[in-house]
Design a protein around this motif. Structure first.
Motif, PDB file in Angstrom:
ATOM      1  N   LEU A 175      53.266 -62.933   3.348  1.00 42.73           N
ATOM      2  CA  LEU A 175      52.886 -62.397   2.046  1.00 42.73           C
ATOM      3  C   LEU A 175      54.058 -62.444   1.068  1.00 42.73           C
ATOM      4  O   LEU A 175      53.901 -62.859  -0.089  1.00 42.73           O
ATOM      5  N   SER A 176      55.224 -62.050   1.528  1.00 43.27           N
ATOM      6  CA  SER A 176      56.403 -62.088   0.662  1.00 43.27           C
ATOM      7  C   SER A 176      56.721 -63.513   0.225  1.00 43.27           C
ATOM      8  O   SER A 176      56.995 -63.779  -0.949  1.00 43.27           O
ATOM      9  N   GLN A 177      56.669 -64.445   1.173  1.00 46.62           N
ATOM     10  CA  GLN A 177      56.939 -65.847   0.841  1.00 46.62           C
ATOM     11  C   GLN A 177      55.918 -66.383  -0.156  1.00 46.62           C
ATOM     12  O   GLN A 177      56.257 -67.148  -1.064  1.00 46.62           O
ATOM     13  N   THR A 178      54.673 -65.967   0.016  1.00 49.26           N
ATOM     14  CA  THR A 178      53.624 -66.410  -0.901  1.00 49.26           C
ATOM     15  C   THR A 178      53.888 -65.918  -2.321  1.00 49.26           C
ATOM     16  O   THR A 178      53.796 -66.688  -3.284  1.00 49.26           O
ATOM     17  N   LEU A 179      54.221 -64.653  -2.457  1.00 51.93           N
ATOM     18  CA  LEU A 179      54.467 -64.110  -3.794  1.00 51.93           C
ATOM     19  C   LEU A 179      55.686 -64.754  -4.441  1.00 51.93           C
ATOM     20  O   LEU A 179      55.671 -65.048  -5.650  1.00 51.93           O
ATOM     21  N   HIS A 180      56.716 -65.002  -3.666  1.00 54.04           N
ATOM     22  CA  HIS A 180      57.889 -65.686  -4.221  1.00 54.04           C
ATOM     23  C   HIS A 180      57.529 -67.111  -4.642  1.00 54.04           C
ATOM     24  O   HIS A 180      58.009 -67.605  -5.671  1.00 54.04           O
ATOM     25  N   GLY A 181      56.682 -67.765  -3.834  1.00 56.07           N
ATOM     26  CA  GLY A 181      56.260 -69.118  -4.178  1.00 56.07           C
ATOM     27  C   GLY A 181      55.428 -69.167  -5.446  1.00 56.07           C
ATOM     28  O   GLY A 181      55.568 -70.071  -6.274  1.00 56.07           O
ATOM     29  N   ILE A 182      54.555 -68.186  -5.612  1.00 55.60           N
ATOM     30  CA  ILE A 182      53.749 -68.102  -6.837  1.00 55.60           C
ATOM     31  C   ILE A 182      54.656 -67.857  -8.037  1.00 55.60           C
ATOM     32  O   ILE A 182      54.501 -68.474  -9.096  1.00 55.60           O
ATOM     33  N   ASP A 183      55.612 -66.960  -7.868  1.00 50.33           N
ATOM     34  CA  ASP A 183      56.533 -66.640  -8.953  1.00 50.33           C
ATOM     35  C   ASP A 183      57.336 -67.864  -9.387  1.00 50.33           C
ATOM     36  O   ASP A 183      57.616 -68.063 -10.576  1.00 50.33           O
ATOM     37  N   ALA A 184      57.672 -68.720  -8.413  1.00 53.72           N
ATOM     38  CA  ALA A 184      58.451 -69.926  -8.711  1.00 53.72           C
ATOM     39  C   ALA A 184      57.585 -71.078  -9.200  1.00 53.72           C
ATOM     40  O   ALA A 184      58.108 -72.149  -9.552  1.00 53.72           O
ATOM     41  N   GLY A 185      56.255 -70.897  -9.208  1.00 52.09           N
ATOM     42  CA  GLY A 185      55.351 -71.968  -9.615  1.00 52.09           C
ATOM     43  C   GLY A 185      55.237 -73.078  -8.598  1.00 52.09           C
ATOM     44  O   GLY A 185      54.819 -74.198  -8.918  1.00 52.09           O
TER      45      GLY A 185
END
Length: 314
Positions: A175-185
């Protein structure tokens, strides 16, 4: 990234902790209202509410996301909402409030086991592998496109509780990796593909053991309903709770439900099934605590450890 976190039970707490530890800005926590607990029915905050309080995070308590809850969610001004076992539906008006929508951590390999009890159903149905996914929430039941996936083997002795603990820990990282990935586009969700199966919430009756089923199916049901709703059988018209069982393929002469106590310093308590016997490890007779099955067998009375002495479960 400003994150609204939504969750209720203890299985969601590792994700909340992970998001905070990984530097995401959790601006508010949505959880269900305090509920009565214990014999005295004391109103108690959910595990997520309790942990949010320890972390000093604002908490929104709502059993349903109604107009008042939507107003609080809107005021939180989150970029994304992360949801883990919140326990309620997110209505359409709330789905588009965060700029990146709602990202759900779900404990199955979607589209397998959509619904409230994916881990339990995976064990009961004999899956060898399960996992967790992050996906974008939409109106359908767990139908949204997937951001990320992890897999987890299901061991023969895994109960739903044990497996869910492992998935809660590994899923928090996903979940954390997903949110960071979304934030980075860097992440684009992919539509689900594969065979759909449903995992509705288990009821008390789902824990009832049918002894005419094969031993392997019985062990899977016991493991899959542990700890909730709990596996059980009937003895003398009363509910008799069961702990784990071991397979005894060498014993094939016991009729389904027949209990046989083999003598010895540690008596073995066997039960017949539709295939071969299983050995009870722990049991909980009515009105008592969980105990070793051997101790229960000793309490049956003099002579009950003779090979021929039998009682029956229903």
């Amino acid at each position: 990234m400003r994150v609204l976190f939504a969750g209720t039970p203890s299985v969601a707490v590792p994700s909340l902790d992970r998001l905070v530890a990984d530097g995401l800005d959790v601006v508010a926590v949505l959880t269900r209202e305090d509920a009565p607990q214990g014999r005295k029915r004391v109103l108690t905050p959910s595990p997520v509410a309790a942990r949010a309080g320890e972390l000093g995070l604002p908490v929104i308590k709502a059993n349903t996301i109604d107009a008042a809850a939507i107003a609080e969610i809107t005021a939180a001004d989150a970029d994304v909402a992360a949801i883990v076992a919140y326990g309620g539906l997110v209505p359409a008006p709330a789905l588009d409030i965060p700029r990146h929508g709602w990202v759900n951590l779900h404990f199955s390999l979607l589209p397998a086991w959509r619904g409230a009890a994916p881990v339990q159903h995976a064990i009961i149905h004999g899956d060898d592998v399960t996992g967790a996914v992050t996906f974008r929430l939409e109106k359908g039941l767990d139908t949204g496109p997937v951001y990320g996936t992890l897999t987890e083997d299901i061991g023969p002795d895994d109960t739903a509780g044990v497996l869910l603990e492992r998935l809660a820990d590994s899923g928090s990282v996903l979940l954390s990796q997903t949110l960071h990935g979304i934030d980075a586009g860097a992440l684009v969700p992919v539509p689900q593909s594969g065979e759909v199966s449903l995992a509705p919430k288990l009821l008390l009756e789902d824990g009832h053991i049918a002894w005419d089923q094969p031993a392997l199916a019985i062990r899977r049901r016991i493991n899959g309903t542990t700890p909730e709703p709990g596996p059980w059988t009937e003895l003398d018209g009363q509910r008799f709770k069961l702990g784990p069982v071991a397979l005894c393929p060498e014993v094939t002469d016991l009729a389904p439900g027949v209990v046989q106590v083999l003598p010895g310093r540690r008596p073995q308590v066997l039960v017949g099934t539709g295939s071969h016997a299983v050995q009870l490890i722990t049991v909980q007779p009515p009105g008592k605590k969980m105990m070793p099955a051997a101790d229960w067998a000793r309490g049956l009375g003099a002579g009950t450890t003779d090979t021929g002495k039998q009682v029956s479960f229903a």
